[in-house]
Design a protein around this motif. Sequence first.
Motif, short mmCIF file in Angstrom:
data_model
loop_
_atom_site.label_atom_id
_atom_site.label_comp_id
_atom_site.label_asym_id
_atom_site.label_seq_id
_atom_site.Cartn_x
_atom_site.Cartn_y
_atom_site.Cartn_z
N LYS A 33 -2.74 -61.22 -97.54
CA LYS A 33 -3.95 -61.07 -98.37
C LYS A 33 -3.77 -61.91 -99.62
O LYS A 33 -2.71 -61.91 -100.25
N ALA A 34 -4.84 -62.61 -100.00
CA ALA A 34 -4.74 -63.54 -101.11
C ALA A 34 -6.03 -63.56 -101.91
O ALA A 34 -7.08 -63.09 -101.46
N VAL A 35 -5.92 -64.12 -103.11
CA VAL A 35 -7.07 -64.35 -103.98
C VAL A 35 -7.07 -65.82 -104.38
O VAL A 35 -6.07 -66.53 -104.20
N PHE A 36 -8.18 -66.27 -104.94
CA PHE A 36 -8.28 -67.64 -105.42
C PHE A 36 -8.13 -67.65 -106.94
O PHE A 36 -8.63 -66.76 -107.63
N GLU A 37 -7.44 -68.66 -107.44
CA GLU A 37 -7.27 -68.84 -108.88
C GLU A 37 -7.75 -70.24 -109.27
O GLU A 37 -7.56 -71.20 -108.51
N LYS A 38 -8.32 -70.32 -110.45
CA LYS A 38 -8.88 -71.59 -110.90
C LYS A 38 -7.91 -72.23 -111.89
O LYS A 38 -7.56 -71.63 -112.91
N GLU A 39 -7.45 -73.44 -111.57
CA GLU A 39 -6.56 -74.19 -112.45
C GLU A 39 -7.13 -75.59 -112.65
O GLU A 39 -7.32 -76.33 -111.68
N LYS A 40 -7.41 -75.92 -113.90
CA LYS A 40 -7.97 -77.23 -114.26
C LYS A 40 -9.23 -77.53 -113.46
O LYS A 40 -9.45 -78.65 -112.97
N GLY A 41 -10.06 -76.50 -113.29
CA GLY A 41 -11.34 -76.68 -112.62
C GLY A 41 -11.28 -76.66 -111.11
O GLY A 41 -12.32 -76.82 -110.46
N GLU A 42 -10.10 -76.50 -110.52
CA GLU A 42 -9.96 -76.48 -109.07
C GLU A 42 -9.38 -75.14 -108.63
O GLU A 42 -8.56 -74.54 -109.32
N TYR A 43 -9.81 -74.72 -107.44
CA TYR A 43 -9.36 -73.44 -106.91
C TYR A 43 -8.02 -73.59 -106.19
O TYR A 43 -7.81 -74.54 -105.43
N GLN A 44 -7.13 -72.63 -106.45
CA GLN A 44 -5.85 -72.53 -105.76
C GLN A 44 -5.77 -71.15 -105.10
O GLN A 44 -6.55 -70.27 -105.38
N VAL A 45 -4.80 -70.99 -104.20
CA VAL A 45 -4.61 -69.73 -103.48
C VAL A 45 -3.33 -69.06 -103.98
O VAL A 45 -2.31 -69.74 -104.16
N ARG A 46 -3.42 -67.76 -104.18
CA ARG A 46 -2.23 -66.98 -104.56
C ARG A 46 -2.10 -65.78 -103.63
O ARG A 46 -2.99 -64.93 -103.57
N GLY A 47 -1.01 -65.74 -102.88
CA GLY A 47 -0.77 -64.61 -102.00
C GLY A 47 -0.45 -63.35 -102.80
O GLY A 47 0.40 -63.38 -103.69
#
Length: 492
Positions: free
Chosen positions: A385-399
């Motif tokens: 299960k993961a969520v999305f995180e925004k870094e420098k305007g782009e989305y990343q994934v964090r488990g």
Amino acid sequence: MSNIGSSNTNGRRRNGSRRSHPPPPQPPQPEISPNQYVFAAATPDPAQYQNPNPHPYVEHQKAVNIRNDVNLKKESLRVEPDEENPGRFLVSFTFDATAAGSITIMFFAKEGEDCGLTSTKENMLTPVTVPFKQGLGQKFRQPCGTGIDFSMFEEAELLKECKMEVYPLAVKAEFIPVSPSVSADGSPEGGASNSQITKAVFEKEKGEYQVRVLKQILWVNGIRYELQEINWPAIPPPLPYVEHRKAVRVRNYVNLNKESLRVEPDEENLGRFLVSFTFDATVAGSITIMFFAKEGEDCGLTSTKENMLAPVTVPFDEGLGQKFRQPCGTGIDFSMFEETELLEVGEMEVYPLAVKAEAIPVSPSRSADGNPEGGASNSQITITKAVFEKEKGEYQVRGVKQILWVNGIRYVLQDIDRIGNSVDNDFDGNDPGKECVICLSEPRDTTVLPCRHRCMCSGCAKHLRFQTNRCPTCRRPIVRLLEIKVNTGSDN
């Protein structure tokens, strides 16, 4: 003979005929140095000089330690609006009780003898009695329609104690023990019931009435005690309960490396992003990508936005270090959703991204009677299960969490710090840096969650959970302790 006399013919001494001599010199007075003082003792006449400010008499009493079986938490005492009767307010609070009993709410009450309460305005506000059961941390709220209407009374009546010890609010909590104390002749001592009376007034803050407790009285077997709050020494609050569990070693047929989890642009569909990661698999199986997923019973996953993003299932073969990439055209368009939906876990445990990896071994393990253990399929399912995180305007994934289902049993996978390859046969308990940080003698076998520091032995961990709730390594709060026994022999 001639008489020798003064020249004054009248026999008086001529004035000014002889000089007057100066007085004899006085003996020198001793000088007073700065370190010397002159004292004078005096005792006033008691009849004439009475003390205008006599010291008040200070009574010296010894406190009595009494077991209180029903206790109203006076800091929680307040009034709440009655939704069914506008203009009226209901009394509410929390309380603890080790036995069943009843609570009476009385306005403008006067305490009498033998724990008696009398309402001086019973014709306007009838007392209300409500039974309660045994339990700690119970919530009490006065029944609707029985509250007070502050507009019916003068503000002075509500803000301070009236004459003749009449209090605007009194709460009487009475309980009857199951086994009352009995005297030598077999009769109950002082009556079977004990009561606590809380007396309070109403204060106006920002145009609204609040409750302020003035006094709490405890009646025990006919004897009246006044409860006191002691400022020192303060009783430290109890430490939160820390759960201590033992880890279970489970062989995992498929493992997703959640640090490799990310989203990549879909070259064939601009604006969409595809999920990719690396994984290891010792058997063949399938991977399912699901957005806004909710976990159900028996390893079930349900998509809450299936009409917008259909789940995608892709088979995989046996192999280590495999690369997975979601098929083109099945990715997510972040502009279709609110940012809060992507960055946080939604209500009812809905995760923005869930990856389900299912593996079915070719030769399932069998029990002594020859039947497959845990069901005919012996399937294993790993859910990340993961969520999305925004870094420098782009989305990343964090488990966030990984779940492993083995033969219908659900396990939560934990990342353990500094465990290395100690689960293999190269573990050496004498290796420096692997001893418990508290006793410095036993090997580390207990992990602190959620910080995942494997820093203690199980013996020190059991003592630590009753003394503090902080990790010895990073001082972060401890939620759970996980004991991991490492096999140091050659047998697996």
